[in-house]
Design an enzyme around this catalytic site. Structure first.
Site, PDB file in Angstrom:
ATOM      1  N   THR A  85       6.102  -2.522  -1.410  1.00  0.00           N
ATOM      2  CA  THR A  85       5.390  -2.820  -0.330  1.00  0.00           C
ATOM      3  C   THR A  85       4.351  -4.089  -0.677  1.00  0.00           C
ATOM      4  O   THR A  85       3.554  -3.675  -1.661  1.00  0.00           O
ATOM      5  CB  THR A  85       4.202  -1.821   0.321  1.00  0.00           C
ATOM      6  N   LYS A 160       6.856  -3.947   7.513  1.00  0.00           N
ATOM      7  CA  LYS A 160       6.257  -2.917   6.804  1.00  0.00           C
ATOM      8  C   LYS A 160       4.794  -2.828   7.031  1.00  0.00           C
ATOM      9  O   LYS A 160       4.288  -1.515   7.321  1.00  0.00           O
ATOM     10  CB  LYS A 160       6.927  -2.837   5.382  1.00  0.00           C
ATOM     11  N   LYS A 228      -6.692   2.488  -8.966  1.00  0.00           N
ATOM     12  CA  LYS A 228      -7.682   2.846  -8.442  1.00  0.00           C
ATOM     13  C   LYS A 228      -8.065   1.775  -7.083  1.00  0.00           C
ATOM     14  O   LYS A 228      -9.010   1.554  -6.563  1.00  0.00           O
ATOM     15  CB  LYS A 228      -8.926   2.706  -9.333  1.00  0.00           C
TER      16      LYS A 228
HETATM   17  N1  NDP Z   1       4.175   6.920  -1.940  1.00  0.00           N
HETATM   18  C1  NDP Z   1       4.638   6.784  -0.394  1.00  0.00           C
HETATM   19  O1  NDP Z   1       4.663   7.721   0.411  1.00  0.00           O
HETATM   20  C2  NDP Z   1       5.290   5.361  -0.284  1.00  0.00           C
HETATM   21  C3  NDP Z   1       4.966   4.359  -1.051  1.00  0.00           C
HETATM   22  N2  NDP Z   1       5.251   3.108  -0.534  1.00  0.00           N
HETATM   23  C4  NDP Z   1       5.192   1.966  -1.316  1.00  0.00           C
HETATM   24  O2  NDP Z   1       5.995   2.167  -2.441  1.00  0.00           O
HETATM   25  C5  NDP Z   1       5.439   1.545  -3.649  1.00  0.00           C
HETATM   26  C6  NDP Z   1       5.349   2.640  -4.775  1.00  0.00           C
HETATM   27  O3  NDP Z   1       4.742   3.737  -4.429  1.00  0.00           O
HETATM   28  P1  NDP Z   1       4.454   5.077  -5.169  1.00  0.00           P
HETATM   29  O4  NDP Z   1       5.869   5.109  -6.064  1.00  0.00           O
HETATM   30  O5  NDP Z   1       4.010   6.014  -4.388  1.00  0.00           O
HETATM   31  O6  NDP Z   1       3.333   4.693  -6.032  1.00  0.00           O
HETATM   32  P2  NDP Z   1       3.110   5.036  -7.864  1.00  0.00           P
HETATM   33  O7  NDP Z   1       1.656   4.485  -8.121  1.00  0.00           O
HETATM   34  O8  NDP Z   1       3.460   6.583  -7.903  1.00  0.00           O
HETATM   35  O9  NDP Z   1       4.102   4.248  -8.762  1.00  0.00           O
HETATM   36  C7  NDP Z   1       3.553   2.885  -8.887  1.00  0.00           C
HETATM   37  C8  NDP Z   1       4.597   2.034  -9.727  1.00  0.00           C
HETATM   38  O10 NDP Z   1       4.060   0.859 -10.306  1.00  0.00           O
HETATM   39  C9  NDP Z   1       4.120   0.532 -11.579  1.00  0.00           C
HETATM   40  N3  NDP Z   1       2.846  -0.193 -11.927  1.00  0.00           N
HETATM   41  C10 NDP Z   1       1.696  -0.421 -11.485  1.00  0.00           C
HETATM   42  N4  NDP Z   1       0.995  -1.364 -11.912  1.00  0.00           N
HETATM   43  C11 NDP Z   1       2.100  -2.140 -12.798  1.00  0.00           C
HETATM   44  C12 NDP Z   1       1.862  -3.044 -13.435  1.00  0.00           C
HETATM   45  N5  NDP Z   1       0.597  -3.762 -13.537  1.00  0.00           N
HETATM   46  N6  NDP Z   1       2.946  -3.541 -14.201  1.00  0.00           N
HETATM   47  C13 NDP Z   1       3.983  -2.561 -14.233  1.00  0.00           C
HETATM   48  N7  NDP Z   1       4.074  -1.604 -13.401  1.00  0.00           N
HETATM   49  C14 NDP Z   1       3.309  -1.205 -12.650  1.00  0.00           C
HETATM   50  C15 NDP Z   1       3.682   2.029 -12.081  1.00  0.00           C
HETATM   51  O11 NDP Z   1       4.030   2.218 -13.497  1.00  0.00           O
HETATM   52  P3  NDP Z   1       3.323   3.248 -14.337  1.00  0.00           P
HETATM   53  O12 NDP Z   1       4.230   4.495 -14.008  1.00  0.00           O
HETATM   54  O13 NDP Z   1       3.285   2.882 -15.726  1.00  0.00           O
HETATM   55  O14 NDP Z   1       1.823   3.474 -13.811  1.00  0.00           O
HETATM   56  C16 NDP Z   1       4.711   2.827 -11.238  1.00  0.00           C
HETATM   57  O15 NDP Z   1       6.006   2.819 -11.744  1.00  0.00           O
HETATM   58  C17 NDP Z   1       4.057   0.975  -3.104  1.00  0.00           C
HETATM   59  O16 NDP Z   1       4.343  -0.516  -2.836  1.00  0.00           O
HETATM   60  C18 NDP Z   1       3.888   1.905  -1.967  1.00  0.00           C
HETATM   61  O17 NDP Z   1       2.948   0.923  -0.858  1.00  0.00           O
HETATM   62  C19 NDP Z   1       6.374   2.969   0.499  1.00  0.00           C
HETATM   63  C20 NDP Z   1       6.468   4.134   1.406  1.00  0.00           C
HETATM   64  C21 NDP Z   1       5.918   5.240   1.018  1.00  0.00           C
HETATM   65  O1  LIG Z   2       4.008   3.706   3.514  1.00  0.00           O
HETATM   66  C1  LIG Z   2       4.128   4.936   3.879  1.00  0.00           C
HETATM   67  C2  LIG Z   2       4.988   5.521   4.692  1.00  0.00           C
HETATM   68  O2  LIG Z   2       4.899   6.750   5.055  1.00  0.00           O
HETATM   69  O3  LIG Z   2       5.952   4.845   5.232  1.00  0.00           O
END
Ligand code: NDP
Ligand SMILES: O=CC(=O)O
Length: 288
Positions: A85, A160, A228
């Site tokens: 996203t 989105k 955070k």
């Molecule tokens: N959770 C949900 O219900 C939903 C989430 N989304 C979207 O999906 C995306 C991922 O969400 P989610 O999986 O929940 O989030 P998480 O926090 O679980 O995962 C985030 C990912 O991004 C990586 N990451 C973060 N910062 C960096 C960086 N600076 N460099 C490299 N890698 C980085 C993390 O790596 P590391 O493991 O090393 O921290 C991890 O793999 C977001 O954009 C969210 O808005 C969309 C729909 C639903």
């Molecule tokens: O981004 C969150 C979802 O539920 O879609």
């Protein structure tokens, strides 16, 4: 979100190569047959199609365009699908970098939470290169229950953000209703039941309402992620920016956004976004 999506591809026999900043999170996938590459560049160089699922605009740009980023491994005949996203400008920027390498780009953010990712029930909001959309459609159909092709790059990101803006406001409004019903002597569980039967019924209310009544917020879509930042607040912030860019008034979403910020300040960042109700409880005590 990325892990269950990769797992679903492995389960149907796709050749999957994974990379994650924290490598240990790849281990379960590797034990199930995925190969590992040591950088996004290497993944892109070794794959026909690379999917990226990253936390926010900053990390999406970094992993694509930064040092050893995916862009360096891209070239003609390859495709890059960003399912993170992000905001419209970020998506356009990534598109430009991918295109400069002669590769194809599709933005494909998803609607749906962790459980829906596990169950292959996501909704893809795609835009960009139509030929890449057609190429990856069989994969999107493994990962999701529906897919929309929305035209030019930016439209998927915008869709989105609009959807999550509505979701954030709905949850804030639902929270107010639960608390008001309790204050006036009603059973909030009955309210949840009434709502579920009527015109404003929504799966989100039926799913999260019963635990919200018990002040429990099992995390599906977190109020925050590891960096955070509030995940939903991030989406609301990006949606408010989108609205601002076209001078569209969104006072309800702006008010909801303030509540999520209060929730964060009450230390609720690790909880599900339905924990926004706690911000209202705290506010009621402040004014009691
Ligand atoms: N959770 C949900 O219900 C939903 C989430 N989304 C979207 O999906 C995306 C991922 O969400 P989610 O999986 O929940 O989030 P998480 O926090 O679980 O995962 C985030 C990912 O991004 C990586 N990451 C973060 N910062 C960096 C960086 N600076 N460099 C490299 N890698 C980085 C993390 O790596 P590391 O493991 O090393 O921290 C991890 O793999 C977001 O954009 C969210 O808005 C969309 C729909 C639903
Ligand atoms: O981004 C969150 C979802 O539920 O879609």
């Amino acid at each position: 979100m990325g892990s269950p999506m990769a797992l679903n591809l492995i389960k149907v026999g796709c050749d999957v190569i994974v990379w994650n900043r924290t490598k240990s999170k790849c281990d379960p996938l590797i034990s199930l047959g995925a190969k590992y590459s040591s950088s996004p560049e290497e993944v892109a160089a070794n794959c026909d199609v690379t999917f990226a699922m990253l936390a926010d605009p900053e990390s999406a740009i970094d992993v694509t365009c930064g040092k050893n980023g995916a862009v360096s491994g891209m070239g003609p005949g390859k495709g890059y699908v960003d399912v993170s996203t992000v905001d419209v400008a970020t998506s356009k920027l990534i598109n430009e970098h991918i295109k400069a390498r002669g590769a194809l780009f599709l933005e494909a953010p998803v609607s749906g939470s962790k459980k829906l990712a596990e169950d292959g029930q996501l909704i893809f909001l795609t835009a960009g290169d139509r030929s890449l959309y057609e190429l990856v459609s069989p994969l999107l159909d493994i990962l999701g229950k529906s897919r929309f092709y929305l035209g030019k790059v930016g439209n998927g990101a915008a869709m989105k953000l609009v959807v999550n803006m509505i979701m954030g406001s709905m949850m804030a409004s639902f929270s107010e209703g639960i608390l008001l019903s309790k204050k006036v002597g009603l059973d909030p569980s009955v309210l949840v039941e009434v709502v579920s039967q009527g015109a404003i019924s929504a799966p989100m209310y039926s799913l999260k309402g019963p635990s919200m009544v018990k002040s429990q917020y099992p995390t599906a879509f977190p109020l925050k992620h590891q960096q955070k930042k509030l995940m939903l607040t991030q989406d609301l912030r990006l949606a408010l920016g989108l609205a601002e860019s076209v001078s569209q008034s969104t006072p309800i979403a702006a008010a909801a956004n303030e509540l999520y910020k209060v929730a964060k300040s009450y230390g609720l960042s690790d909880e599900d976004f339905s924990a926004v109700i706690e911000a209202l409880k705290a506010k009621s005590q402040d004014t009691a």
